[in-house]
Design a protein around this motif. Structure first.
Motif, PDB file in Angstrom:
ATOM      1  N   THR A  39       0.838  -1.197   0.000  1.00 25.31           N
ATOM      2  CA  THR A  39       0.000   0.000   0.000  1.00 25.31           C
ATOM      3  C   THR A  39       0.871   1.244   0.000  1.00 25.31           C
ATOM      4  O   THR A  39       2.006   1.207   0.477  1.00 25.31           O
ATOM      5  CB  THR A  39      -0.939   0.008   1.224  1.00 25.31           C
ATOM      6  OG1 THR A  39      -1.790   1.147   1.154  1.00 25.31           O
ATOM      7  CG2 THR A  39      -0.143   0.063   2.512  1.00 25.31           C
ATOM      8  N   ALA A  40       0.317   2.324  -0.529  1.00 29.17           N
ATOM      9  CA  ALA A  40       1.063   3.570  -0.614  1.00 29.17           C
ATOM     10  C   ALA A  40       0.856   4.437   0.620  1.00 29.17           C
ATOM     11  O   ALA A  40       1.544   5.433   0.790  1.00 29.17           O
ATOM     12  CB  ALA A  40       0.636   4.345  -1.862  1.00 29.17           C
ATOM     13  N   CYS A  84      -0.899  -8.228  -9.750  1.00 33.05           N
ATOM     14  CA  CYS A  84      -0.318  -6.996  -9.217  1.00 33.05           C
ATOM     15  C   CYS A  84       0.826  -6.531 -10.114  1.00 33.05           C
ATOM     16  O   CYS A  84       1.585  -7.354 -10.654  1.00 33.05           O
ATOM     17  CB  CYS A  84       0.197  -7.219  -7.800  1.00 33.05           C
ATOM     18  SG  CYS A  84       0.926  -5.749  -7.046  1.00 33.05           S
ATOM     19  N   TYR A 124      -6.271   8.231  -1.197  1.00 30.93           N
ATOM     20  CA  TYR A 124      -5.769   7.558  -2.405  1.00 30.93           C
ATOM     21  C   TYR A 124      -6.811   7.649  -3.515  1.00 30.93           C
ATOM     22  O   TYR A 124      -8.014   7.555  -3.261  1.00 30.93           O
ATOM     23  CB  TYR A 124      -5.479   6.089  -2.090  1.00 30.93           C
ATOM     24  CG  TYR A 124      -5.041   5.271  -3.280  1.00 30.93           C
ATOM     25  CD1 TYR A 124      -3.711   5.242  -3.677  1.00 30.93           C
ATOM     26  CD2 TYR A 124      -5.964   4.510  -3.999  1.00 30.93           C
ATOM     27  CE1 TYR A 124      -3.303   4.492  -4.765  1.00 30.93           C
ATOM     28  CE2 TYR A 124      -5.567   3.752  -5.094  1.00 30.93           C
ATOM     29  CZ  TYR A 124      -4.237   3.747  -5.464  1.00 30.93           C
ATOM     30  OH  TYR A 124      -3.837   2.990  -6.549  1.00 30.93           O
ATOM     31  N   THR A 126      -7.504   6.522  -7.888  1.00 29.47           N
ATOM     32  CA  THR A 126      -7.048   5.880  -9.122  1.00 29.47           C
ATOM     33  C   THR A 126      -8.116   6.070 -10.191  1.00 29.47           C
ATOM     34  O   THR A 126      -9.315   6.009  -9.894  1.00 29.47           O
ATOM     35  CB  THR A 126      -6.715   4.396  -8.914  1.00 29.47           C
ATOM     36  OG1 THR A 126      -6.084   3.874 -10.098  1.00 29.47           O
ATOM     37  CG2 THR A 126      -7.947   3.567  -8.599  1.00 29.47           C
ATOM     38  N   TRP A 167      -3.416  -2.169  -8.510  1.00 32.61           N
ATOM     39  CA  TRP A 167      -3.460  -0.827  -7.929  1.00 32.61           C
ATOM     40  C   TRP A 167      -4.731  -0.103  -8.338  1.00 32.61           C
ATOM     41  O   TRP A 167      -5.131   0.876  -7.709  1.00 32.61           O
ATOM     42  CB  TRP A 167      -2.203  -0.021  -8.292  1.00 32.61           C
ATOM     43  CG  TRP A 167      -2.257   0.795  -9.551  1.00 32.61           C
ATOM     44  CD1 TRP A 167      -2.855   2.015  -9.724  1.00 32.61           C
ATOM     45  CD2 TRP A 167      -1.676   0.469 -10.832  1.00 32.61           C
ATOM     46  NE1 TRP A 167      -2.684   2.469 -11.018  1.00 32.61           N
ATOM     47  CE2 TRP A 167      -1.959   1.531 -11.721  1.00 32.61           C
ATOM     48  CE3 TRP A 167      -0.930  -0.623 -11.307  1.00 32.61           C
ATOM     49  CZ2 TRP A 167      -1.538   1.539 -13.051  1.00 32.61           C
ATOM     50  CZ3 TRP A 167      -0.513  -0.605 -12.628  1.00 32.61           C
ATOM     51  CH2 TRP A 167      -0.817   0.450 -13.476  1.00 32.61           C
ATOM     52  N   LYS A 168      -5.402  -0.601  -9.403  1.00 34.15           N
ATOM     53  CA  LYS A 168      -6.675  -0.033  -9.825  1.00 34.15           C
ATOM     54  C   LYS A 168      -7.829  -0.473  -8.913  1.00 34.15           C
ATOM     55  O   LYS A 168      -8.888   0.147  -8.935  1.00 34.15           O
ATOM     56  CB  LYS A 168      -6.983  -0.436 -11.266  1.00 34.15           C
ATOM     57  CG  LYS A 168      -6.010   0.149 -12.296  1.00 34.15           C
ATOM     58  CD  LYS A 168      -6.166   1.647 -12.430  1.00 34.15           C
ATOM     59  CE  LYS A 168      -5.316   2.208 -13.542  1.00 34.15           C
ATOM     60  NZ  LYS A 168      -5.486   3.688 -13.664  1.00 34.15           N
ATOM     61  N   TRP A 187      -1.062   6.928  -8.241  1.00 34.40           N
ATOM     62  CA  TRP A 187       0.073   6.275  -8.896  1.00 34.40           C
ATOM     63  C   TRP A 187       0.237   6.758 -10.326  1.00 34.40           C
ATOM     64  O   TRP A 187       1.358   6.804 -10.854  1.00 34.40           O
ATOM     65  CB  TRP A 187      -0.078   4.753  -8.858  1.00 34.40           C
ATOM     66  CG  TRP A 187       0.277   4.165  -7.537  1.00 34.40           C
ATOM     67  CD1 TRP A 187      -0.523   3.423  -6.714  1.00 34.40           C
ATOM     68  CD2 TRP A 187       1.545   4.258  -6.863  1.00 34.40           C
ATOM     69  NE1 TRP A 187       0.153   3.066  -5.578  1.00 34.40           N
ATOM     70  CE2 TRP A 187       1.425   3.557  -5.642  1.00 34.40           C
ATOM     71  CE3 TRP A 187       2.757   4.870  -7.163  1.00 34.40           C
ATOM     72  CZ2 TRP A 187       2.477   3.454  -4.731  1.00 34.40           C
ATOM     73  CZ3 TRP A 187       3.811   4.767  -6.256  1.00 34.40           C
ATOM     74  CH2 TRP A 187       3.660   4.069  -5.067  1.00 34.40           C
ATOM     75  N   TYR A 192       2.735   5.667 -13.239  1.00 35.36           N
ATOM     76  CA  TYR A 192       2.089   4.419 -13.623  1.00 35.36           C
ATOM     77  C   TYR A 192       1.141   4.659 -14.803  1.00 35.36           C
ATOM     78  O   TYR A 192       0.669   5.767 -15.032  1.00 35.36           O
ATOM     79  CB  TYR A 192       1.312   3.834 -12.438  1.00 35.36           C
ATOM     80  CG  TYR A 192       2.165   3.026 -11.491  1.00 35.36           C
ATOM     81  CD1 TYR A 192       3.489   3.365 -11.232  1.00 35.36           C
ATOM     82  CD2 TYR A 192       1.649   1.920 -10.826  1.00 35.36           C
ATOM     83  CE1 TYR A 192       4.262   2.631 -10.357  1.00 35.36           C
ATOM     84  CE2 TYR A 192       2.422   1.169  -9.936  1.00 35.36           C
ATOM     85  CZ  TYR A 192       3.729   1.533  -9.703  1.00 35.36           C
ATOM     86  OH  TYR A 192       4.484   0.796  -8.843  1.00 35.36           O
TER      87      TYR A 192
END
Length: 208
Positions: A39-40, A84, A124, A126, A167-168, A187, A192
């Motif tokens: 995780t970010a 991933c 976060y 995306t 990550w999506k 990201w 990304y």
């Protein structure tokens, strides 16, 4: 010609290995029973009594659901593989929740809506094309393999878009914002790819 039991078993094993290999996108490995947690941001402590899911932006009627209300919607499950960008893939996962189609149907996307920004309680984000979260391709999920989704994997609720890099599939999702034009998420602002198809190895900006 007689065929020995051992010879037959070896062929079946080889065929199974070949089938699993064909399910791996290029550059990926089978993580087996493991499920790496990456995780970010710091893992949040989400109170389901205060949690809500909202669909807004370019919709006819912005809608929100509480924890109880979203569980009252018609349920839906996904069984299949996830991938991933850090190169692991996990086979035969099962997630349960509600189809994003169900949420969007309630809100009514406007004709100009073409993209979605997924927002998490952590901040976060995306971005995704609307076509990648409709038509039975995306879910908001709270169970994994029949048990509540663990916090480190995005519980109590995460987005699931299994045909794209993970990550999506935003952890701790709370909002889907429909947009007319694309706008990079966390990201994506950091290099990304805007879409992230694992079979095309769309890892970074500039990849096909």
């Amino acid at each position: 010609m007689p065929v020995t039991r051992g010879f037959t078993g070896k062929r079946r094993g080889a065929a199974a290995d070949q089938q699993r290999a064909e399910r791996l996108p290029p550059g990926q490995y089978d993580t087996g029973s493991d499920w790496p947690s990456l995780t970010a941001e710091a893992t949040p402590d989400v109170d389901v009594e205060r949690w809500s899911m909202r669909v807004d932006g370019l919709v006819e009627t912005p809608r929100s659901w509480s924890w109880r209300e979203i569980h009252d919607l018609p349920g839906s499950s996904y069984r299949g593989d996830i991938h991933c960008v850090t190169t692991w893939s996990k086979f035969d996962t099962t997630f349960t929740g509600v189809s994003v189609d169900t949420l969007l149907e309630a809100a009514g996307p406007l004709p100009e809506a073409a993209y979605v920004m997924a927002h998490s309680t952590t901040g976060y984000t995306t971005n995704l094309p609307l076509a990648d979260v409709t038509g039975g391709r995306a879910w908001v999920v709270w169970d994994f393999d029949g048990r509540p989704l663990s916090t480190d994997h995005g519980g109590p609720v995460r987005l699931l878009v299994p045909h794209l890099y993970f990550w999506k599939s935003a952890k701790w999702v709370t909002r889907l914002e429909l947009m007319a034009s694309d706008r990079p998420g966390f990201w994506e602002q950091n290099g990304y790819h805007d879409r992230g198809d694992p079979w095309l190895e769309q890892r970074y900006q500039g990849d096909p």
